[in-house]
Design a protein around this motif. Structure first.
Motif, PDB file in Angstrom:
ATOM      1  N   UNK A 155       0.873  -1.099   0.007  1.00 28.11           N
ATOM      2  CA  UNK A 155       0.203  -0.070   0.001  1.00 28.11           C
ATOM      3  C   UNK A 155       0.817   1.262   0.137  1.00 28.11           C
ATOM      4  N   UNK A 156       1.852   1.193   0.794  1.00 33.75           N
ATOM      5  CA  UNK A 156       2.781   2.448   0.912  1.00 33.75           C
ATOM      6  C   UNK A 156       3.496   2.675  -0.267  1.00 33.75           C
ATOM      7  N   UNK A 157       3.960   1.473  -0.864  1.00 32.40           N
ATOM      8  CA  UNK A 157       4.651   1.641  -2.555  1.00 32.40           C
ATOM      9  C   UNK A 157       3.729   2.134  -3.517  1.00 32.40           C
ATOM     10  N   UNK A 158       2.421   1.717  -3.398  1.00 30.47           N
ATOM     11  CA  UNK A 158       1.395   2.399  -4.348  1.00 30.47           C
ATOM     12  C   UNK A 158       1.225   3.754  -4.127  1.00 30.47           C
ATOM     13  N   UNK A 159       1.015   4.311  -2.803  1.00 31.40           N
ATOM     14  CA  UNK A 159       0.936   5.638  -2.482  1.00 31.40           C
ATOM     15  C   UNK A 159       2.263   6.418  -3.018  1.00 31.40           C
ATOM     16  N   UNK A 160       3.187   5.927  -2.949  1.00 26.84           N
ATOM     17  CA  UNK A 160       4.582   6.341  -3.392  1.00 26.84           C
ATOM     18  C   UNK A 160       4.519   6.605  -4.670  1.00 26.84           C
ATOM     19  N   UNK A 188       2.041   6.665  -6.800  1.00 27.84           N
ATOM     20  CA  UNK A 188       0.867   7.587  -7.212  1.00 27.84           C
ATOM     21  C   UNK A 188       1.476   9.204  -7.147  1.00 27.84           C
ATOM     22  N   UNK A 189       2.071   9.368  -5.831  1.00 30.11           N
ATOM     23  CA  UNK A 189       2.739  10.869  -5.551  1.00 30.11           C
ATOM     24  C   UNK A 189       4.008  11.153  -6.575  1.00 30.11           C
ATOM     25  N   UNK A 190       4.604   9.961  -6.827  1.00 29.69           N
ATOM     26  CA  UNK A 190       5.549  10.322  -7.709  1.00 29.69           C
ATOM     27  C   UNK A 190       5.197  10.691  -9.482  1.00 29.69           C
ATOM     28  N   UNK A 191       3.905  10.087  -9.655  1.00 33.83           N
ATOM     29  CA  UNK A 191       3.303  10.238 -11.023  1.00 33.83           C
ATOM     30  C   UNK A 191       2.725  11.901 -10.814  1.00 33.83           C
ATOM     31  N   UNK A 192       2.190  12.236  -9.583  1.00 35.87           N
ATOM     32  CA  UNK A 192       1.472  13.482  -9.265  1.00 35.87           C
ATOM     33  C   UNK A 192       2.573  14.778  -9.422  1.00 35.87           C
ATOM     34  N   UNK A 193       3.816  14.154  -8.991  1.00 34.05           N
ATOM     35  CA  UNK A 193       4.943  15.125  -8.847  1.00 34.05           C
ATOM     36  C   UNK A 193       5.318  15.331 -10.540  1.00 34.05           C
ATOM     37  N   UNK A 194       5.295  14.068 -11.229  1.00 33.85           N
ATOM     38  CA  UNK A 194       5.724  14.585 -12.572  1.00 33.85           C
ATOM     39  C   UNK A 194       4.793  15.398 -13.394  1.00 33.85           C
ATOM     40  N   UNK A 195       3.701  15.078 -13.045  1.00 35.27           N
ATOM     41  CA  UNK A 195       2.536  15.673 -13.929  1.00 35.27           C
ATOM     42  C   UNK A 195       2.486  17.326 -13.377  1.00 35.27           C
ATOM     43  N   UNK A 196       2.846  17.621 -12.045  1.00 38.89           N
ATOM     44  CA  UNK A 196       2.728  18.911 -11.611  1.00 38.89           C
ATOM     45  C   UNK A 196       4.110  19.767 -12.205  1.00 38.89           C
ATOM     46  N   UNK A 197       5.159  18.958 -12.211  1.00 39.15           N
ATOM     47  CA  UNK A 197       6.268  19.666 -12.945  1.00 39.15           C
ATOM     48  C   UNK A 197       5.972  20.084 -14.344  1.00 39.15           C
ATOM     49  N   UNK A 198       5.489  19.138 -15.015  1.00 43.95           N
ATOM     50  CA  UNK A 198       5.013  19.439 -16.392  1.00 43.95           C
ATOM     51  C   UNK A 198       4.193  20.838 -16.652  1.00 43.95           C
TER      52      UNK A 198
END
Length: 170
Positions: free
Chosen positions: A18-23, A25-35
């Motif tokens: 569960x923590x790996x999935x959350x991490x 998702x947060x990594x994907x969210x960070x990439x989208x925000x940087x774009x």
């Protein structure tokens, strides 16, 4: 407390997943925000090109001043065009010429009448009568399409042709 520790150890693989999935998702969210931030930064740099340490308010005010100046120039041009149009009303706008043979003993149509009028049909009629022994040229004033002098048939034809000319506008 021991109960809690046992439960945590028992569910540890699920918690880790569960923590790996959350991490992830947060990594994907960070990439989208940087774009997104990159796109906004591109737009900001495009909007602020050529501006050195000016704030947006000063930039907008300078552009509004330019717009006001362009409006004033446009208004001045319109006023100037209206003034020129008013002046043109008194310029020569209609010209008509009639050539004719004034005397039977003269070989060609060497006599003429020219009507020169402005927009209000004010102007002159110039007439040149050519004879073998002498030639005469005279002018008659025209006021609002009417002469206070008697007009010959040829002069009337020239006057009517000039009055009936269609004014061309740009």
């Amino acid at each position: 407390m021991e109960f809690l520790t046992n439960n945590i150890q028992m569910y540890m693989p699920y918690i880790a997943i569960a923590l790996a999935v959350i991490i992830l998702l947060q990594f994907i969210l960070i990439i989208v925000l940087f774009r997104s931030v990159g796109k906004v930064e591109k737009k900001y740099r495009k909007m602020m090109r050529g501006v050195n340490n000016k704030n947006i308010e000063e930039l907008i005010i300078s552009y509004l001043d330019r717009v006001d100046e362009a409006n004033n120039n446009s208004q001045n041009a319109i006023e100037h065009a209206n003034l020129l149009e008013e002046k043109m009303k008194s310029c020569v706008q209609k010209v008509a010429m009639v050539r004719y043979k004034a005397f039977e003993d003269v070989g060609s149509d060497l006599s003429f009448s020219i009507a020169i009028l402005d927009e209000n049909n004010d102007g002159i009629i110039l007439t040149g009568i050519y004879g073998r022994n002498e030639s005469t040229c005279y002018a008659k004033p025209i006021d609002k399409g009417i002469s206070r002098y008697d007009l010959s048939e040829e002069e009337m034809t020239a006057l009517n042709n000039a009055i009936n000319k269609v004014k061309t506008t740009v």
